[in-house]
Design a protein around this motif. Sequence first.
Motif, short mmCIF file in Angstrom:
data_model
loop_
_atom_site.label_atom_id
_atom_site.label_comp_id
_atom_site.label_asym_id
_atom_site.label_seq_id
_atom_site.Cartn_x
_atom_site.Cartn_y
_atom_site.Cartn_z
N GLY A 168 0.78 -1.23 0.00
CA GLY A 168 0.00 0.00 0.00
C GLY A 168 0.81 1.27 0.00
O GLY A 168 0.29 2.34 0.35
N ALA A 169 2.08 1.21 -0.42
CA ALA A 169 2.91 2.41 -0.43
C ALA A 169 2.35 3.49 -1.34
O ALA A 169 2.50 4.69 -1.08
N ASN A 170 1.67 3.08 -2.43
CA ASN A 170 1.07 4.06 -3.34
C ASN A 170 0.07 4.95 -2.62
O ASN A 170 -0.04 6.15 -2.91
N ALA A 171 -0.67 4.36 -1.67
CA ALA A 171 -1.68 5.13 -0.95
C ALA A 171 -1.05 6.27 -0.16
O ALA A 171 -1.63 7.36 -0.06
N LEU A 172 0.14 6.04 0.39
CA LEU A 172 0.82 7.10 1.13
C LEU A 172 1.18 8.26 0.21
O LEU A 172 1.08 9.44 0.60
N ILE A 173 1.62 7.93 -1.01
CA ILE A 173 1.97 8.98 -1.97
C ILE A 173 0.76 9.84 -2.29
O ILE A 173 0.80 11.07 -2.22
N PHE A 174 -0.37 9.19 -2.62
CA PHE A 174 -1.56 9.94 -3.01
C PHE A 174 -2.17 10.68 -1.83
O PHE A 174 -2.65 11.82 -1.98
N ASP A 175 -2.16 10.07 -0.66
CA ASP A 175 -2.70 10.74 0.52
C ASP A 175 -1.95 12.05 0.78
O ASP A 175 -2.57 13.09 1.07
N ASP A 176 -0.64 12.03 0.63
CA ASP A 176 0.15 13.24 0.86
C ASP A 176 -0.05 14.26 -0.26
O ASP A 176 -0.31 15.45 0.00
N SER A 207 -5.83 0.31 -11.88
CA SER A 207 -6.89 0.05 -10.90
C SER A 207 -6.90 1.04 -9.75
O SER A 207 -7.92 1.21 -9.08
N GLN A 208 -5.77 1.72 -9.51
CA GLN A 208 -5.72 2.63 -8.37
C GLN A 208 -6.60 3.87 -8.56
O GLN A 208 -6.95 4.54 -7.58
N TRP A 209 -7.01 4.15 -9.81
CA TRP A 209 -7.84 5.34 -10.05
C TRP A 209 -9.30 5.08 -9.75
O TRP A 209 -10.11 6.02 -9.78
N GLN A 210 -9.69 3.82 -9.45
CA GLN A 210 -11.09 3.51 -9.21
C GLN A 210 -11.63 4.18 -7.95
O GLN A 210 -12.85 4.34 -7.80
N TYR A 211 -10.74 4.58 -7.06
CA TYR A 211 -11.19 5.20 -5.81
C TYR A 211 -11.38 6.71 -5.95
O TYR A 211 -11.76 7.38 -5.00
N LEU A 212 -11.11 7.24 -7.15
CA LEU A 212 -11.25 8.65 -7.41
C LEU A 212 -12.13 8.84 -8.64
O LEU A 212 -12.27 7.95 -9.47
N GLU A 213 -12.73 10.03 -8.76
CA GLU A 213 -13.50 10.33 -9.97
C GLU A 213 -12.51 10.53 -11.12
O GLU A 213 -11.71 11.47 -11.08
N SER A 214 -12.58 9.67 -12.11
CA SER A 214 -11.57 9.71 -13.16
C SER A 214 -12.14 9.18 -14.46
O SER A 214 -13.16 8.48 -14.47
N ARG A 215 -11.47 9.51 -15.55
CA ARG A 215 -11.84 8.96 -16.86
C ARG A 215 -10.59 8.83 -17.72
O ARG A 215 -9.64 9.59 -17.58
N ASN A 216 -10.62 7.84 -18.59
CA ASN A 216 -9.55 7.65 -19.57
C ASN A 216 -9.80 8.64 -20.71
O ASN A 216 -10.73 8.47 -21.48
N HIS A 217 -9.00 9.69 -20.80
CA HIS A 217 -9.29 10.75 -21.77
C HIS A 217 -8.35 10.76 -22.97
O HIS A 217 -8.60 11.50 -23.93
#
Length: 377
Positions: free
Chosen positions: A321-329, A356-366
Amino acid sequence: MIEIREVKSDNDLKQFLQFYYDLYRGSQFAVPFLYFDEVATLSRDKNPSFECCDAKYFLAFKDGKVVGRVAGIINNRANERWDRRQVRFGWFDFIDDIEVSTALLKAVEGWGHEKGMTEIVGPMGFIDTDREGMLVEGFEELATMYINYNYPYYPQHMEHIDGFAKDNDYLEMKVRVPEVVPDKFCKLTEMVKKRYGLRVHKFTRKELVDEGFGRQVFHLLNATYKDLYGFSELSQKQIDKLVNDYIKIADLNLVTAIMDGENMVGFGITFPSFSRALRKTRDGRMLPFGWWHLLKTLKWHKTDTVDLLLIGVLPDYRSKGANALIFDDLIRHFQRYGFTWAETGPQMESNIGVLSQWQYLESRNHRRHRCYKKEIK
């Protein structure tokens, strides 16, 4: 009749660079690249990538006028790493004339054949931090300075030029910066800190530049990106250039490291988007007033968008879950600066873990970019 000429002089290189600005001056969505950066990348005496690469540049002429350009690149380090004999094509731009695009690619293919190459692939640059892929979806999205923008007729040409087929696709995401950090990130962050002892570290300029942590970031990039499509390991000279070009000018609130004890195991480097500032420059030049628009963006964040430039986590720490620390900060700093949107860099469509990490945020493949490949016979 189409005439192909090799770029041999400084004046030829100026024509090679200027063609892009002329071709896209009327586009609402293209972003002019920094002129001095383009010169440095394509110059043997300025780009350390030439320690492992060879290159030739070609211009196409029709009725005495420049109508296209292309770079041929052989990255010997990448070919050795992947056991390939590939010549890359990049900086590939042309008018809507199939004879022009075909002739340019044949020039690169012919040069590659002379050098013993058996495949032609692209669009690709010298190394992974160069722009890669041809835009195939998202033509009505404002580009960034880190990606290729092209007109819709480009991929139409690739579909009709004999022998070329899709080799790899990259996806880019546009993510809304949440007003509140999602519970998923908050809970995961607290769990990761307690269970694994990982922590966020915000660097000082002295640490990054004088004490070598900037170099460590790119050594970590070598370790985290080593299995990605076409990756070429960065040398010390290439790392030093990246530190000089990016780390020295970065807003350190927008740079995050994840530490396990004294060891860096992950990083995130983000920059305010320069897209609208660059569109106010004269063909990507800093003078007369281009520098001012870029400075306003860099120092005072006069944009609603932040670019997620480079994010990397060592394989053993991704499942922790190290990615979560990056995004949280980073999200907290994005909120403080008033950013509304974040744009990712290109991510391989097969990299499900990252996407898959973008599923927890409002996002779209643009946007979608594609690399093509053809066998050289």
